[in-house]
Enzyme design. Sequence first.
Site, short mmCIF file in Angstrom:
data_model
loop_
_atom_site.label_atom_id
_atom_site.label_comp_id
_atom_site.label_asym_id
_atom_site.label_seq_id
_atom_site.Cartn_x
_atom_site.Cartn_y
_atom_site.Cartn_z
N SER A 128 48.74 52.87 16.97
CA SER A 128 48.48 53.87 18.01
C SER A 128 47.49 54.92 17.55
O SER A 128 47.45 55.27 16.38
CB SER A 128 49.78 54.59 18.41
OG SER A 128 49.48 55.57 19.37
N LYS A 182 56.34 50.09 19.32
CA LYS A 182 55.07 50.51 19.93
C LYS A 182 55.18 50.51 21.46
O LYS A 182 54.62 51.38 22.14
CB LYS A 182 53.92 49.61 19.46
CG LYS A 182 52.57 49.91 20.13
CD LYS A 182 52.09 51.32 19.80
CE LYS A 182 50.80 51.80 20.38
NZ LYS A 182 50.11 51.23 21.43
N HIS A 185 56.93 53.59 22.37
CA HIS A 185 55.96 54.68 22.20
C HIS A 185 55.11 54.82 23.46
O HIS A 185 54.92 55.90 24.00
CB HIS A 185 55.06 54.39 20.98
CG HIS A 185 53.81 55.23 20.91
ND1 HIS A 185 52.70 54.99 21.72
CD2 HIS A 185 53.49 56.32 20.17
CE1 HIS A 185 51.78 55.88 21.46
NE2 HIS A 185 52.23 56.71 20.53
N ASN A 186 54.62 53.70 23.95
CA ASN A 186 53.77 53.74 25.14
C ASN A 186 54.55 54.17 26.38
O ASN A 186 54.02 54.87 27.24
CB ASN A 186 53.11 52.38 25.38
CG ASN A 186 51.92 52.15 24.46
OD1 ASN A 186 51.86 52.73 23.39
ND2 ASN A 186 50.99 51.33 24.88
N GLU A 189 54.72 57.74 26.19
CA GLU A 189 53.35 58.20 26.52
C GLU A 189 53.17 58.25 28.05
O GLU A 189 52.64 59.24 28.59
CB GLU A 189 52.37 57.21 25.87
CG GLU A 189 50.90 57.37 26.24
CD GLU A 189 50.06 56.22 25.64
OE1 GLU A 189 50.16 55.97 24.43
OE2 GLU A 189 49.30 55.59 26.40
C1 6PG Z 1 47.84 54.10 21.83
C2 6PG Z 1 47.72 53.81 23.30
C3 6PG Z 1 46.98 52.52 23.50
C4 6PG Z 1 46.41 52.33 24.88
C5 6PG Z 1 47.46 52.07 25.89
C6 6PG Z 1 47.03 52.42 27.28
O1 6PG Z 1 48.97 54.24 21.40
O2 6PG Z 1 46.82 54.18 21.15
O3 6PG Z 1 48.98 53.71 23.89
O4 6PG Z 1 47.82 51.49 23.07
O5 6PG Z 1 45.61 53.38 25.23
O6 6PG Z 1 47.70 50.69 25.83
O7 6PG Z 1 47.90 51.79 28.12
P1 6PG Z 1 47.67 51.71 29.66
O8 6PG Z 1 46.33 51.06 29.87
O9 6PG Z 1 48.79 50.85 30.13
O10 6PG Z 1 47.71 53.10 30.15
#
Ligand code: 6PG
Length: 478
Positions: A128, A182, A185-186, A189
């Site tokens: 990430s 991960k 984590h997302n 996010e």
């Molecule tokens: C990270 C982000 C990365 C990416 C996401 C965006 O941790 O660096 O999460 O993995 O920007 O996959 O996800 P979406 O396109 O689903 O918003």
Amino acid sequence: MANAEFGMVGLGTMGRNFLLNVAENGFAAVGYDLSVEKRELLELEGAGTPVTAAIEIASLAASLERPRRIMMLVPAGPVVDAVIGDLLPHLEPGDILIDGGNSHFPDTARREAFLKEHGIAFLGVGVSGGEEGARRGPSIMIGGDPAVYERVSPILEAVSAKVNGDPCAAHVGRGSAGHFVKMVHNGIEYAMMQLIAEAYDVLKRVSSPHVSKGSSQQTNAEIAHTFAEWNRGRLNSFLIEITATVLKKTDPETGNSLVDMILDTAGQKGTGKWTSQAAMDLGIPIPAIDSAVTMRQISAKKAFREKQSSHFLPIGNWPIDNCQLEEKAIESALHSSFAAAYAQGFSLLRAASDEMGFELDMVEIAKIWRGGCIIRAAMLEDIRAAFSEEPGLENLIASPQFRDALAAGREDLARVVVAAASAGIPAMAFATTLNYLTAFATERLPANLIQAQRDYFGAHTYQRTDREGTFHTDDWEA
Ligand code: 6PG
């Protein structure tokens, strides 16, 4: 000569930046991509560091010392299987293959088993931090056999972000644990981004004298200032920081605020949805993440929304000034909601760890999320402390670090939700967070009525409040 220490397949922005980071840390690195331009860019940007581009996958394999250490940073899905298929004839038992993309965790488990049959070790690794993180120091969540991780840890730890000298890279668990962590984590996010978007909408559109600047609602520049202020306090985080920056940007073509010129349809690649799916399977409530996924889906239905907006009259004229919404209440609602989003993510991790045998260490996860990754935030220090003090903690909302702040913050959340509802502004993530906290704070929920209904139509039985046992009522109408 077979002297490269680390190989990369996939030289898109993430793969190239990660490999440049490896080379800059002094490890001899080699990269491969089908695209000639991407290979040339690697050599151009890596000039002066020990990095080369291989023109074929076979030469990448030939140039690596044994056992080979190769990472793939390619789009999740069938491309990963295709790259594995291309690499396999050039690998030997003992070699280590690392998938650094956002692969879905069941795919990782399947690939690990498949590669094991060929004697190849496999690590599913969450990376990430976006482009900048890959280049300057990401947060790295490693899953798989710990003995295999030992053989790549010097490289992964060296390239990762550091917080007070501690690397933001760690082995989080066996099998697909790295990709599961991960994914969560997302999911967090997604929730944080949706909550920030709702706070921005309330600041922009609620006309309370306490929130507005003068007679009008806040401008983007004023909202940017508000977020920058908040970033100096307990909300300090990467996402709040970049929100302030983004809101200040002017569109060079029109001279308007750039954010106002961006179409309001959010994209998604699937990790948020997978988080919700996994949580449903495990029976763990994560409504802030679910709401964030739902709101991205609603945002994408732009044409339908446009039509409906002319049929539904604005709610408008409620006396929202009476709710005394102040800027600090929005800050407090955001703080409680961020805490709840982490709480939901960590409770999902706890359930997955028990169910799938990941043996996740929550303290370690909080530690490596403090730097490099998208959800890095000052609050992770408190989360780390909460799990250090009580490793078996079921839900962060019960920890001494968060309990009191959440109890107080719930009132501010209610104010924001009432103000948003009164002004006709959707605030789904704030509303579900309020209800999540309120539901857990409610000793007696109306689920007794659901049990009665289930027993009425399906003889599903119920338990009683006054004695032990299982009961069924034969005739509810008698
Ligand atoms: C990270 C982000 C990365 C990416 C996401 C965006 O941790 O660096 O999460 O993995 O920007 O996959 O996800 P979406 O396109 O689903 O918003």
